[in-house]
Each structure stands twice: as C-alpha cells, then as structure tokens.
Design a protein around this motif. Structure first.
Motif, PDB file in Angstrom:
ATOM      1  N   UNK A  48       6.748  29.048   7.180  1.00 48.79           N
ATOM      2  CA  UNK A  48       7.662  30.183   7.264  1.00 48.79           C
ATOM      3  C   UNK A  48       7.059  31.426   6.621  1.00 48.79           C
ATOM      4  N   UNK A  49       6.387  31.263   5.500  1.00 48.38           N
ATOM      5  CA  UNK A  49       5.751  32.403   4.834  1.00 48.38           C
ATOM      6  C   UNK A  49       4.660  33.004   5.708  1.00 48.38           C
ATOM      7  N   UNK A  50       3.875  32.153   6.347  1.00 52.89           N
ATOM      8  CA  UNK A  50       2.803  32.660   7.205  1.00 52.89           C
ATOM      9  C   UNK A  50       3.369  33.366   8.429  1.00 52.89           C
ATOM     10  N   UNK A  51       4.460  32.847   8.966  1.00 57.63           N
ATOM     11  CA  UNK A  51       5.100  33.489  10.112  1.00 57.63           C
ATOM     12  C   UNK A  51       5.678  34.842   9.705  1.00 57.63           C
ATOM     13  N   UNK A  52       6.326  34.900   8.549  1.00 56.58           N
ATOM     14  CA  UNK A  52       6.874  36.159   8.055  1.00 56.58           C
ATOM     15  C   UNK A  52       5.767  37.167   7.780  1.00 56.58           C
ATOM     16  N   UNK A  53       4.671  36.696   7.196  1.00 56.71           N
ATOM     17  CA  UNK A  53       3.543  37.583   6.918  1.00 56.71           C
ATOM     18  C   UNK A  53       3.060  38.247   8.203  1.00 56.71           C
ATOM     19  N   UNK A  54       2.859  37.450   9.239  1.00 53.54           N
ATOM     20  CA  UNK A  54       2.394  37.997  10.512  1.00 53.54           C
ATOM     21  C   UNK A  54       3.405  38.999  11.066  1.00 53.54           C
ATOM     22  N   UNK A  55       4.680  38.666  10.971  1.00 52.10           N
ATOM     23  CA  UNK A  55       5.723  39.544  11.479  1.00 52.10           C
ATOM     24  C   UNK A  55       5.702  40.898  10.752  1.00 52.10           C
ATOM     25  N   UNK A  56       5.571  40.868   9.445  1.00 51.80           N
ATOM     26  CA  UNK A  56       5.569  42.105   8.660  1.00 51.80           C
ATOM     27  C   UNK A  56       4.322  42.939   8.911  1.00 51.80           C
ATOM     28  N   UNK A  57       3.199  42.280   9.093  1.00 49.32           N
ATOM     29  CA  UNK A  57       1.954  42.999   9.352  1.00 49.32           C
ATOM     30  C   UNK A  57       2.027  43.738  10.687  1.00 49.32           C
ATOM     31  N   UNK A  58       2.676  43.144  11.675  1.00 48.99           N
ATOM     32  CA  UNK A  58       2.747  43.750  13.002  1.00 48.99           C
ATOM     33  C   UNK A  58       3.836  44.807  13.131  1.00 48.99           C
TER      34      UNK A  58
END
Length: 109
Positions: A37-47
């Motif tokens: 979940x953290x990795x998915x959120x990280x990608x979402x925030x970066x984009x």
C-alpha cells in the motif's frame, strides 16, 4: 493471529505456525499488505500534478523523515536507488513490473 486461529479452529497448544494458518486461510501478512500500500501510494503521489494538496504535503514530509521511510522501503524491496526512485515511479509499466514479484494475496475464486 488470535482471531485467525479461532477461524481455523486451531489453538496455541496445537503448535501450528502462524504462516501456515495465514496460508491456509488465504490471508497475507499485514506487514506485506502495508508495504504494498505504501509503494502504491508513493507512486500515486509522485504522478500527481504539482499544486495538488496531497502532493504538497508529501513533499513537506521530506523534512519529517516519513517520506524517506517510504523511499527506503522501495529501495529495499525493489532494489531501486533512491536517486532514481521518482523517475521509475513515473513510468507505469516499469513500476508495475517491479511490484509483480511481491507476493500477492491468494485468489479465493
């Protein structure tokens, strides 16, 4: 684990490992779920486009150190140097292929 043991009908005296119970019930370890979940959120925030409030808060989190926690998690799990992490996260196909090797929750289908 107490709940899962009761669902599986196993007591502590049966000496069944927690990993065996989770696997039998099709439940992934909580830590793995949190990491994914953290990795998915990280990608979402970066984009996210610049100026969006969640992204701005995430960028400010760099000062508190929690952003570095997510970055180090991605580096440890995926083997991506922190200097390249943001660039890799922006590439949808690359990021998805990196997350695939992480164990997924078993299908109940």
């Amino acid at each position: 684990m107490g709940f899962l043991r009761r669902v599986a009908g196993v007591s502590l005296r049966d000496k069944v490992r927690s990993s065996v119970i989770r696997e039998g019930l099709g439940v992934e370890p909580l830590l793995l779920r949190i990491e994914r979940s953290q990795l998915t959120l990280f990608r979402h925030l970066v984009r996210m486009p610049p100026g969006r409030l969640p992204r701005e808060v995430f960028q400010l989190g760099r000062d508190q150190g929690w952003r570095d926690d997510i970055s180090s998690l991605a580096w440890e799990r995926l083997g991506i140097p922190q200097s390249e992490l943001v660039d890799v996260a922006r590439e949808r196909n690359v990021w998805g292929s990196l997350l695939e090797p992480l164990p997924r929750r078993p299908d109940h289908g």
